[in-house]
Design a protein around this motif. Structure first.
Motif, short mmCIF file in Angstrom:
data_model
loop_
_atom_site.label_atom_id
_atom_site.label_comp_id
_atom_site.label_asym_id
_atom_site.label_seq_id
_atom_site.Cartn_x
_atom_site.Cartn_y
_atom_site.Cartn_z
N ARG A 489 1.00 -1.30 0.16
CA ARG A 489 -0.08 0.01 0.00
C ARG A 489 0.81 1.30 -0.22
O ARG A 489 0.70 2.37 -0.86
N PRO A 490 1.92 1.35 0.86
CA PRO A 490 2.61 2.85 0.63
C PRO A 490 3.24 2.96 -0.70
O PRO A 490 3.29 4.08 -0.98
N MET A 491 3.88 1.87 -1.16
CA MET A 491 4.43 1.98 -2.47
C MET A 491 3.16 2.28 -3.33
O MET A 491 3.75 3.14 -4.37
N ALA A 492 2.28 1.84 -3.44
CA ALA A 492 1.21 2.02 -4.39
C ALA A 492 0.90 3.52 -4.30
O ALA A 492 0.43 3.92 -5.48
N TRP A 493 0.30 3.90 -3.29
CA TRP A 493 0.16 5.43 -3.14
C TRP A 493 1.17 6.33 -3.75
O TRP A 493 0.85 7.24 -4.25
N GLU A 494 2.54 5.88 -3.24
CA GLU A 494 3.57 6.85 -3.78
C GLU A 494 3.62 6.64 -5.45
O GLU A 494 3.78 7.68 -6.05
N LEU A 495 3.40 5.62 -5.87
CA LEU A 495 3.48 5.29 -7.38
C LEU A 495 2.42 6.33 -7.99
O LEU A 495 2.46 6.81 -9.06
N LEU A 496 1.05 6.15 -7.46
CA LEU A 496 0.17 6.83 -7.93
C LEU A 496 0.27 8.42 -7.88
O LEU A 496 0.10 9.15 -9.08
N LYS A 497 0.91 8.70 -6.89
CA LYS A 497 1.17 10.39 -6.96
C LYS A 497 2.37 10.70 -7.93
O LYS A 497 2.27 11.81 -8.55
N LEU A 498 3.36 9.70 -7.95
CA LEU A 498 4.45 10.35 -8.78
C LEU A 498 4.05 10.10 -10.49
O LEU A 498 4.48 10.81 -11.35
N ALA A 499 3.07 9.07 -10.76
CA ALA A 499 2.55 9.05 -11.98
C ALA A 499 1.84 10.40 -12.49
O ALA A 499 1.96 11.09 -13.59
N ALA A 500 1.14 10.72 -11.45
CA ALA A 500 0.20 12.23 -11.71
C ALA A 500 1.15 13.32 -11.93
O ALA A 500 1.12 14.13 -12.79
N GLN A 501 2.39 13.41 -11.03
CA GLN A 501 3.15 14.45 -11.00
C GLN A 501 4.01 14.58 -12.47
O GLN A 501 4.35 15.42 -12.76
N TRP A 502 4.39 13.23 -12.67
CA TRP A 502 5.15 13.23 -14.08
C TRP A 502 4.48 13.78 -15.22
O TRP A 502 4.93 14.45 -15.93
N ASN A 503 3.09 13.43 -15.41
CA ASN A 503 2.23 14.04 -16.29
C ASN A 503 2.22 15.92 -15.95
O ASN A 503 2.26 16.65 -16.97
N VAL A 504 1.98 16.19 -14.88
CA VAL A 504 1.77 17.63 -14.39
C VAL A 504 3.09 18.22 -14.88
O VAL A 504 3.07 19.30 -15.53
N LEU A 505 4.25 17.66 -14.54
CA LEU A 505 5.62 18.33 -14.75
C LEU A 505 5.71 18.69 -16.34
O LEU A 505 6.21 19.55 -16.97
N THR A 506 5.28 17.44 -16.89
CA THR A 506 5.47 17.56 -18.45
C THR A 506 4.75 18.58 -19.09
O THR A 506 5.21 19.35 -19.91
N VAL A 507 3.41 18.88 -18.62
CA VAL A 507 2.60 19.92 -19.28
C VAL A 507 2.99 21.41 -18.78
O VAL A 507 3.04 21.99 -19.72
N ARG A 508 3.52 21.32 -17.61
CA ARG A 508 4.15 22.73 -17.02
C ARG A 508 5.45 23.08 -18.23
O ARG A 508 5.60 24.09 -18.41
N LEU A 509 6.16 22.05 -18.27
CA LEU A 509 7.32 22.39 -19.31
C LEU A 509 6.77 22.71 -20.65
O LEU A 509 7.51 23.52 -21.12
N MET A 510 5.81 22.02 -20.99
CA MET A 510 5.36 22.43 -22.48
C MET A 510 4.76 23.77 -22.54
O MET A 510 5.10 24.53 -23.37
N LEU A 511 4.24 24.41 -21.62
CA LEU A 511 3.63 25.68 -21.16
C LEU A 511 4.64 26.64 -21.19
O LEU A 511 4.69 27.44 -21.79
N ILE A 512 5.73 26.27 -20.27
CA ILE A 512 6.78 27.26 -20.04
C ILE A 512 7.73 27.36 -21.45
O ILE A 512 8.20 28.58 -21.94
N ALA A 513 7.81 26.34 -22.29
CA ALA A 513 8.62 26.33 -23.46
C ALA A 513 8.07 27.21 -24.46
O ALA A 513 8.92 27.45 -25.37
N ARG A 514 6.91 27.34 -24.45
CA ARG A 514 6.20 28.48 -25.35
C ARG A 514 6.78 29.79 -25.38
O ARG A 514 6.82 30.47 -26.45
N LYS A 515 7.32 30.06 -24.33
CA LYS A 515 7.78 31.58 -23.96
C LYS A 515 9.24 31.43 -23.87
O LYS A 515 9.98 32.27 -24.05
N ASP A 516 9.94 30.47 -23.23
CA ASP A 516 11.29 30.17 -23.02
C ASP A 516 11.56 28.84 -23.54
O ASP A 516 11.69 27.93 -22.72
#
Length: 606
Positions: A489-516
């Motif tokens: 359970r502890p590993m599973a919850w951590e993986l779920l958070k990390l999977a979501a974070q990986w996607n959020v980071l990707t989107v944020r970098l895509m948005l930042i890259a439009r200007k920088d």
């Protein structure tokens, strides 16, 4: 002298229990002969060859190195005899097509062999390893005549192969390649130019060497779009397949290197050498990516290998070497001091090595399944299927190469640290592992290049984040199934958070890259390392889940092995995975602090 033991127990756990390779092989069109008994026999015999033949040559080869005399290169004592045994065992053709003299086994079998060989003696393994890349390139892009002429002797191991990309004025930026290729009346080409850093560029192990060379045609467009690929043998083959005239491929020098000294790294001068176009004109770089991806997966083994080898040696040393008493009280009261292994900080270093070695191995074996499907699709004539799996593998390749070699180098240094001052001298071999491993983060594209390939090409440009979404979907599906397991359970919850974070980071970098636009380069390294830590977390969770199931079934003689798997997974999540958050923070930092200082202001030394 330290020795290597093939980690067959861990390899079989991954193959049979975690990734279900028996069923995987049953589903492959070329997997019929990869039965559990055959696979087990191959692993056992390859392990024996690595332990008894290759491992004893590791330190002596480093001490002797390669020599260049009168234009000819000789390898260290024992290498030629070891290579002859390698050829006699049929190891070179393990995963090569039967029509060219190979055994036709899935590509993953070759990777399993390479892992053991690379761990036991990385410099030696580079000679046949470079040949495998040449074989793959000719098989995929060569004409039928070229395949018949070159693949048989390469598969048999009678001939070797290289990849010749780098030149004095360019490494990664291949658009600067200057080697010239001029057409001859008979349809061949005359190549003139110099290549540097050519691994296995010349040696005395084979009767011929087939160089795969990037060069530029006279009317070629500038840049990378004007590069073609050529087969340039050291000796021109005769019509009957025998070795003919010398082809003016001359060794200018051998590089003086920090490590892998038993591997001949040559400067090659092509002095109007005769070459043969492979693939379409001006599309050599596309064809070469076949070779480069093969090499990058192979180089990832040099992350797992040194971690495993350094761990084996430092673990034994930590059990035998005594120093002080454990802070929690005497552990060996009848001895003058407690063994190093009882000290928490030494445990930290050992478990870091173990987590990297076994976690990295699982990443390789996961990717090897994808490689099997990619190759099977090509053999079946289903290029759509092959391309789909090539894309999946392409996303993981820079993570495997960049992340695993960085951590492999860290593990090698941790092993040296366990030995203390004894690790710094050559007697125990630890400093050699560090020296040999350092190159892995550099060749076939530095870590920075791998990071740009991952973030810039594979994630942002080619898939607009789709590659991350697809992979994290797999991670999330796995994690959801493990939430009800108390151990997981502890590993599973951590993986779920990390999977979501990986996607959020990707989107944020895509948005930042439009200007920088600089954010792509500024964030790439941290993005790669974050991706690596999450991927390894997924692999450790998969191992722990299987181990948990095995323990729940009870009565297995491997109970200690399974418990160690869970313990190591928990160590990874507690001690190594938190590093990912530092990379997440760093990748989103503004580029201003990187780019604002003027180049002339970087130093004020008079």
């Amino acid at each position: 002298m330290p020795t290597y033991k093939a980690p067959l127990r861990d390899m079989k756990f991954l193959l049979n229990d975690v990734f279900d390779y028996p069923r995987h092989y049953e589903a492959l069109s070329n997997g019929e002969n990869a039965t559990p008994d055959i696979v087990d026999a191959i692993l056992t015999e390859c392990g024996r060859f690595c332990e008894e033949v290759l491992s004893p040559l590791y330190q002596s080869g480093d001490e002797e190195g390669c020599k260049l005399e009168d234009g000819k290169v000789t390898t260290p004592t024992g290498y030629k005899e070891a290579y002859e045994q390698y050829v006699m065992g049929g190891w070179q053709g393990l995963s090569a097509p039967e029509e060219f003299g190979g055994q036709g086994l899935p590509a993953s079998m070759g990777l399993l062999k390479q892992e053991m060989m690379g761990t036991a003696n990385w410099p030696f393994s580079m000679y046949p390893g470079l040949s495998l890349g040449a074989m793959n390139t000719i098989q995929l892009h060569g004409t039928e005549e070229q395949q018949q002429q070159y693949l048989v002797p390469l598969t048999e191991g009678r001939w070797g192969g290289t990849m010749c990309l780098t030149e004095p004025q360019c490494g990664t930026d291949l658009g600067q390649v200057k080697t010239k290729a001029e057409a001859l009346d008979d349809g061949s080409y005359k190549l003139t130019g110099t290549k540097i850093f050519i691994s296995s560029g010349d040696h005395d192990l084979t009767e011929n060497i087939v160089h795969i060379v990037l060069a530029r045609l006279p009317d070629a467009p500038k840049g990378t779009k004007g590069i073609s690929l050529f087969i340039v043998p050291k000796y021109l083959p005769n019509d009957d397949g025998s070795v003919g005239d010398f082809n003016n491929v001359n060794v200018g020098s051998l590089e003086k290197k920090m490590g892998i000294k038993a591997s001949a790294t040559a400067v090659l001068n092509f002095d109007e050498s005769r070459g043969f176009l492979i693939g379409p004109p001006n599309e050599g770089l596309n064809c070469m990516f076949t070779f480069m991806n093969t090499a990058r997966i192979g180089t990832a083994i040099q992350g797992v290998g040194p971690a495993e080898l350094s761990y084996q040696w430092s673990l034994e040393y930590a059990k035998d070497r005594r120093s002080m008493r454990a802070l929690s009280g005497k552990k060996e009261p009848d001895q003058v001091a407690d063994s190093l292994i009882h000290h928490a900080d030494v445990r930290r270093m050992l478990l870091t090595q173990k987590a990297i070695a076994e976690g990295g191995r699982s990443m390789l074996y996961y990717a090897a399944r994808l490689a099997d499907h990619m190759v099977a699709g090509h053999l079946e004539g289903d290029e759509k299927k092959s391309a789909a799996y090539d894309d999946k593998l392409g996303f993981l390749t820079p993570i495997l190469k960049g992340f695993l070699t960085e951590l492999g180098y860290e593990a090698a240094n941790q092993g040296m640290q366990v030995f203390g001052g004894h690790g710094y001298i050559s007697e125990h071999g630890m400093e050699q592992i560090v020296r040999d491993t350092r190159i892995a983060t550099l060749y076939e594209g530095t870590t920075g290049i791998q990071a740009l390939d991952l973030l810039g090409r594979k994630v942002l440009l080619m898939t607009q984040g789709g590659a991350v979404r697809e992979f994290t979907f797999k991670i999330s599906n796995f994690a959801r199934k493990q939430v009800t397991n108390k151990t997981m359970r502890p590993m599973a919850w951590e993986l779920l958070k990390l999977a979501a974070q990986w996607n959020v980071l990707t989107v944020r970098l895509m948005l930042i890259a439009r200007k920088d636009r600089d954010i792509v380069s500024a964030a790439a390294h941290d993005f790669l390392m974050f991706s690596g830590y999450v991927t390894m977390a997924y692999m450790w969770a998969r191992q722990a889940a299987v181990a948990s199931e095995k323990l729940a079934d009870g009565g297995d003689e491997s109970e200690a092995f399974y418990q160690a798997k869970i313990d190591t997974a928990e160590f990874y999540y507690d001690r190594l995975l938190p590093r990912a958050q530092a990379h997440a923070t760093s990748m989103l930092s503004p580029t201003k602090s990187l780019m604002q200082i003027e180049p002339d202001h970087m130093s004020f030394i008079d």
